[in-house]
Design a protein around this motif. Sequence first.
Motif, short mmCIF file in Angstrom:
data_model
loop_
_atom_site.label_atom_id
_atom_site.label_comp_id
_atom_site.label_asym_id
_atom_site.label_seq_id
_atom_site.Cartn_x
_atom_site.Cartn_y
_atom_site.Cartn_z
N ARG A 81 0.82 -1.22 0.00
CA ARG A 81 0.00 0.00 0.00
C ARG A 81 0.86 1.27 0.00
N LYS A 82 2.11 1.13 0.39
CA LYS A 82 3.01 2.29 0.42
C LYS A 82 3.59 2.60 -0.95
N PHE A 83 3.42 1.66 -1.91
CA PHE A 83 4.10 1.76 -3.20
C PHE A 83 3.21 2.29 -4.31
N GLY A 84 3.81 3.09 -5.19
CA GLY A 84 3.24 3.41 -6.49
C GLY A 84 4.26 3.00 -7.53
N MET A 85 3.80 2.75 -8.76
CA MET A 85 4.71 2.20 -9.76
C MET A 85 4.40 2.77 -11.14
N LEU A 86 5.43 3.26 -11.80
CA LEU A 86 5.33 3.64 -13.21
C LEU A 86 6.08 2.60 -14.01
N PHE A 87 5.33 1.79 -14.76
CA PHE A 87 5.93 0.69 -15.51
C PHE A 87 6.57 1.19 -16.80
N GLN A 88 7.52 0.41 -17.29
CA GLN A 88 8.32 0.83 -18.44
C GLN A 88 7.45 1.16 -19.65
N GLY A 89 6.51 0.30 -20.00
CA GLY A 89 5.68 0.54 -21.18
C GLY A 89 4.39 1.27 -20.87
N GLY A 90 4.27 1.77 -19.64
CA GLY A 90 3.02 2.40 -19.23
C GLY A 90 2.05 1.40 -18.63
N ALA A 91 1.87 0.25 -19.34
CA ALA A 91 1.03 -0.86 -18.86
C ALA A 91 -0.40 -0.41 -18.53
N PRO A 106 -7.37 3.18 -6.41
CA PRO A 106 -8.32 3.60 -5.38
C PRO A 106 -9.58 2.74 -5.32
N ILE A 107 -10.07 2.30 -6.50
CA ILE A 107 -11.29 1.48 -6.51
C ILE A 107 -11.00 0.05 -6.06
N GLN A 108 -9.98 -0.57 -6.67
CA GLN A 108 -9.72 -1.99 -6.42
C GLN A 108 -9.07 -2.24 -5.06
N SER A 109 -8.15 -1.39 -4.67
CA SER A 109 -7.39 -1.64 -3.44
C SER A 109 -7.98 -0.93 -2.22
N ASP A 110 -8.57 0.25 -2.45
CA ASP A 110 -9.07 1.04 -1.32
C ASP A 110 -10.58 0.98 -1.18
N GLY A 111 -11.26 0.36 -2.15
CA GLY A 111 -12.72 0.26 -2.07
C GLY A 111 -13.43 1.59 -2.26
N MET A 112 -12.78 2.53 -2.92
CA MET A 112 -13.38 3.85 -3.14
C MET A 112 -14.54 3.74 -4.14
#
Length: 256
Positions: A81-91, A106-112
């Motif tokens: 939960r502390k991590f954010g990630m920018l993938f090489q190809g955008g993904a 926010p929707i999938q992990s935090d239930g927003m």
Amino acid sequence: MTSKISLRGVTKSFGPKKVLQGIDLDVAKGESMVVIGGSGTGKSVLLKCVLGLMRPDAGSIKIDDEETVALADGGRADVMRKFGMLFQGGALFDSLRVWENVAFGPIQSDGMKPAQAREVAIAKLGAVGLGPEIGELYPAELSGGMQKRVALARAIAREPEIIFFDEPTTGLDPIMADVINDLIVKCVSDLGATAVSITHDMASARKIGHRIAMLYDGKLIWQGRTADIDHSGDAHVDQFINGRAEGPIRMQVRRL
């Protein structure tokens, strides 16, 4: 000061190939660390070990002074939960609109709720210089540079404490690469986040990194302040940052 990320003696092999050979690295809170090195030197493996996507063969990886190497699923989820990630190809997800891509975490992990998550997504798109109308488009309708901006907006959507950047300027022209570098610096600074980037783009490394570490043959052969890298005193580092064919680093190609 306690390190945000601390690695000690991290090793990883695939069969007889030793990819990481005893990595020691500290990243302070709020610091931007860039790991440079050629293709196949272990940069991505190092990142995957810190993220928990791979388990090292030996060594310690601490996040906020908590050992993460042997964490069970529940503890691993808390760290993630502390991590954010920018993938090489955008993904980006092709089947989702831009705002849905940014709001995915926010929707999938935090239930927003989707309506609230859409507001967050629009705000984050604004933070990377994209208007609300872009949120209604699909990734295929965007240029490479705009896709990279959307991927950056997604990486910061949950306001992570730590952001990983995997070759953030790959595939971009020099001007757009510089735009992305500026946005990375701004977003990391605005969040007060700790950043770890891997790249072979020295223009990017110089702009986004407070400190730089060079990985070669599975070892960190130099690390220090970005301003000091031109005077590293290491022939491997000197050859790499100046892009010279001749030197101690030998490419795996046959001579013409």
